[in-house]
Design a protein around this motif. Structure first.
Motif, PDB file in Angstrom:
ATOM      1  N   GLU A 184      27.806  15.363  12.026  1.00  0.00           N
ATOM      2  CA  GLU A 184      28.993  15.353  11.166  1.00  0.00           C
ATOM      3  C   GLU A 184      29.791  14.064  11.343  1.00  0.00           C
ATOM      4  N   ARG A 185      30.017  13.685  12.596  1.00  0.00           N
ATOM      5  CA  ARG A 185      30.788  12.471  12.856  1.00  0.00           C
ATOM      6  C   ARG A 185      30.044  11.224  12.384  1.00  0.00           C
ATOM      7  N   LEU A 186      28.743  11.219  12.602  1.00  0.00           N
ATOM      8  CA  LEU A 186      27.937  10.086  12.169  1.00  0.00           C
ATOM      9  C   LEU A 186      28.033   9.911  10.654  1.00  0.00           C
ATOM     10  N   THR A 187      27.890  10.993   9.936  1.00  0.00           N
ATOM     11  CA  THR A 187      27.973  10.952   8.469  1.00  0.00           C
ATOM     12  C   THR A 187      29.358  10.508   8.020  1.00  0.00           C
ATOM     13  N   ASN A 188      30.392  11.087   8.601  1.00  0.00           N
ATOM     14  CA  ASN A 188      31.767  10.741   8.220  1.00  0.00           C
ATOM     15  C   ASN A 188      32.096   9.274   8.502  1.00  0.00           C
ATOM     16  N   LEU A 189      31.647   8.789   9.641  1.00  0.00           N
ATOM     17  CA  LEU A 189      31.907   7.389   9.981  1.00  0.00           C
ATOM     18  C   LEU A 189      31.204   6.454   9.002  1.00  0.00           C
ATOM     19  N   ARG A 190      29.954   6.738   8.707  1.00  0.00           N
ATOM     20  CA  ARG A 190      29.196   5.891   7.781  1.00  0.00           C
ATOM     21  C   ARG A 190      29.811   5.913   6.386  1.00  0.00           C
ATOM     22  N   GLU A 191      30.089   7.107   5.892  1.00  0.00           N
ATOM     23  CA  GLU A 191      30.673   7.227   4.550  1.00  0.00           C
ATOM     24  C   GLU A 191      32.061   6.599   4.488  1.00  0.00           C
ATOM     25  N   GLY A 192      32.814   6.716   5.572  1.00  0.00           N
ATOM     26  CA  GLY A 192      34.143   6.110   5.620  1.00  0.00           C
ATOM     27  C   GLY A 192      34.100   4.593   5.496  1.00  0.00           C
ATOM     28  N   LYS A 193      33.022   4.006   5.942  1.00  0.00           N
ATOM     29  CA  LYS A 193      32.840   2.552   5.834  1.00  0.00           C
ATOM     30  C   LYS A 193      32.213   2.162   4.496  1.00  0.00           C
ATOM     31  N   GLY A 194      31.695   3.150   3.773  1.00  0.00           N
ATOM     32  CA  GLY A 194      31.033   2.862   2.512  1.00  0.00           C
ATOM     33  C   GLY A 194      29.649   2.262   2.692  1.00  0.00           C
ATOM     34  N   TRP A 195      29.023   2.550   3.839  1.00  0.00           N
ATOM     35  CA  TRP A 195      27.716   1.984   4.161  1.00  0.00           C
ATOM     36  C   TRP A 195      26.601   2.946   3.777  1.00  0.00           C
ATOM     37  N   SER A 196      25.462   2.411   3.453  1.00  0.00           N
ATOM     38  CA  SER A 196      24.280   3.228   3.176  1.00  0.00           C
ATOM     39  C   SER A 196      23.573   3.557   4.490  1.00  0.00           C
ATOM     40  N   LYS A 197      22.746   4.560   4.458  1.00  0.00           N
ATOM     41  CA  LYS A 197      21.939   4.899   5.638  1.00  0.00           C
ATOM     42  C   LYS A 197      21.021   3.732   5.983  1.00  0.00           C
ATOM     43  N   THR A 198      20.488   3.090   4.950  1.00  0.00           N
ATOM     44  CA  THR A 198      19.596   1.951   5.165  1.00  0.00           C
ATOM     45  C   THR A 198      20.321   0.816   5.888  1.00  0.00           C
ATOM     46  N   TYR A 199      21.560   0.548   5.482  1.00  0.00           N
ATOM     47  CA  TYR A 199      22.343  -0.505   6.127  1.00  0.00           C
ATOM     48  C   TYR A 199      22.525  -0.204   7.616  1.00  0.00           C
ATOM     49  N   VAL A 200      22.919   1.021   7.932  1.00  0.00           N
ATOM     50  CA  VAL A 200      23.150   1.387   9.334  1.00  0.00           C
ATOM     51  C   VAL A 200      21.850   1.267  10.122  1.00  0.00           C
ATOM     52  N   ALA A 201      20.772   1.789   9.569  1.00  0.00           N
ATOM     53  CA  ALA A 201      19.475   1.747  10.257  1.00  0.00           C
ATOM     54  C   ALA A 201      19.074   0.307  10.565  1.00  0.00           C
ATOM     55  N   LYS A 202      19.172  -0.568   9.583  1.00  0.00           N
ATOM     56  CA  LYS A 202      18.790  -1.972   9.788  1.00  0.00           C
ATOM     57  C   LYS A 202      19.707  -2.652  10.791  1.00  0.00           C
ATOM     58  N   THR A 203      21.001  -2.374  10.703  1.00  0.00           N
ATOM     59  CA  THR A 203      21.978  -3.034  11.566  1.00  0.00           C
ATOM     60  C   THR A 203      21.765  -2.694  13.039  1.00  0.00           C
ATOM     61  N   ILE A 204      21.348  -1.468  13.337  1.00  0.00           N
ATOM     62  CA  ILE A 204      21.122  -1.116  14.745  1.00  0.00           C
ATOM     63  C   ILE A 204      19.680  -1.345  15.176  1.00  0.00           C
ATOM     64  N   SER A 225      12.905   2.243  10.413  1.00  0.00           N
ATOM     65  CA  SER A 225      12.845   3.243   9.350  1.00  0.00           C
ATOM     66  C   SER A 225      14.216   3.865   9.102  1.00  0.00           C
ATOM     67  N   MET A 226      14.639   3.864   7.845  1.00  0.00           N
ATOM     68  CA  MET A 226      15.896   4.514   7.487  1.00  0.00           C
ATOM     69  C   MET A 226      15.790   6.006   7.746  1.00  0.00           C
ATOM     70  N   GLN A 227      14.596   6.574   7.604  1.00  0.00           N
ATOM     71  CA  GLN A 227      14.413   8.011   7.770  1.00  0.00           C
ATOM     72  C   GLN A 227      14.785   8.479   9.182  1.00  0.00           C
ATOM     73  N   THR A 228      14.529   7.632  10.159  1.00  0.00           N
ATOM     74  CA  THR A 228      14.921   7.970  11.538  1.00  0.00           C
ATOM     75  C   THR A 228      16.419   8.205  11.608  1.00  0.00           C
ATOM     76  N   TYR A 229      17.179   7.275  11.026  1.00  0.00           N
ATOM     77  CA  TYR A 229      18.638   7.422  11.015  1.00  0.00           C
ATOM     78  C   TYR A 229      19.048   8.650  10.202  1.00  0.00           C
ATOM     79  N   ALA A 230      18.450   8.822   9.036  1.00  0.00           N
ATOM     80  CA  ALA A 230      18.782   9.967   8.176  1.00  0.00           C
ATOM     81  C   ALA A 230      18.567  11.276   8.920  1.00  0.00           C
ATOM     82  N   ASN A 231      17.509  11.355   9.690  1.00  0.00           N
ATOM     83  CA  ASN A 231      17.241  12.574  10.466  1.00  0.00           C
ATOM     84  C   ASN A 231      18.345  12.855  11.484  1.00  0.00           C
ATOM     85  N   TRP A 232      18.979  11.816  12.004  1.00  0.00           N
ATOM     86  CA  TRP A 232      20.104  12.023  12.918  1.00  0.00           C
ATOM     87  C   TRP A 232      21.276  12.626  12.165  1.00  0.00           C
TER      88      TRP A 232
END
Length: 110
Positions: A6-26, A30-37
């Protein structure tokens, strides 16, 4: 959904970032790995929890479900806030002055 997801989703959405952006940045391949979290299907290892905390500028404790400490900001967070307020890049001299003022202020609050 877990508190972490929940916190992960809220933080990402609050920044206006895509799952792909977060996955690549860290550094995920695979974006799917992040999405599964976010979906709560899997959980990251300690290293990735730390990377996420750094990216979102929160503590690992917060990501893991604990309360975020109130009024605890770093000098860098304060500097970033000040520098983004007027959109101008400060000189190195200005940075040093601001950093010393902020450090003195934060030291006196503790």
């Amino acid at each position: 959904m877990s508190k972490f997801s929940e916190r992960l989703t809220n933080l990402r959405e609050g920044k206006g970032w895509s799952k792909t952006y977060v996955a690549k940045t860290i550094g995920l391949s695979s974006m799917q790995t992040y999405a599964n979290w976010e979906y709560g299907r899997t959980e990251p290892d300690f290293e990735n929890v730390s990377r996420l905390a750094d990216l979102f500028n929160v503590t690992t404790d917060y990501l893991l479900g604990h309360k975020q400490p109130k009024n605890k900001i770093t000098i860098q967070q304060a500097m970033d806030t000040i520098m983004s307020a007027d959109g101008k890049e400060p000189t190195e001299h200005d940075r040093k002055i601001m950093e010393s003022i902020i450090k003195a202020y934060l030291d006196n609050r503790e």
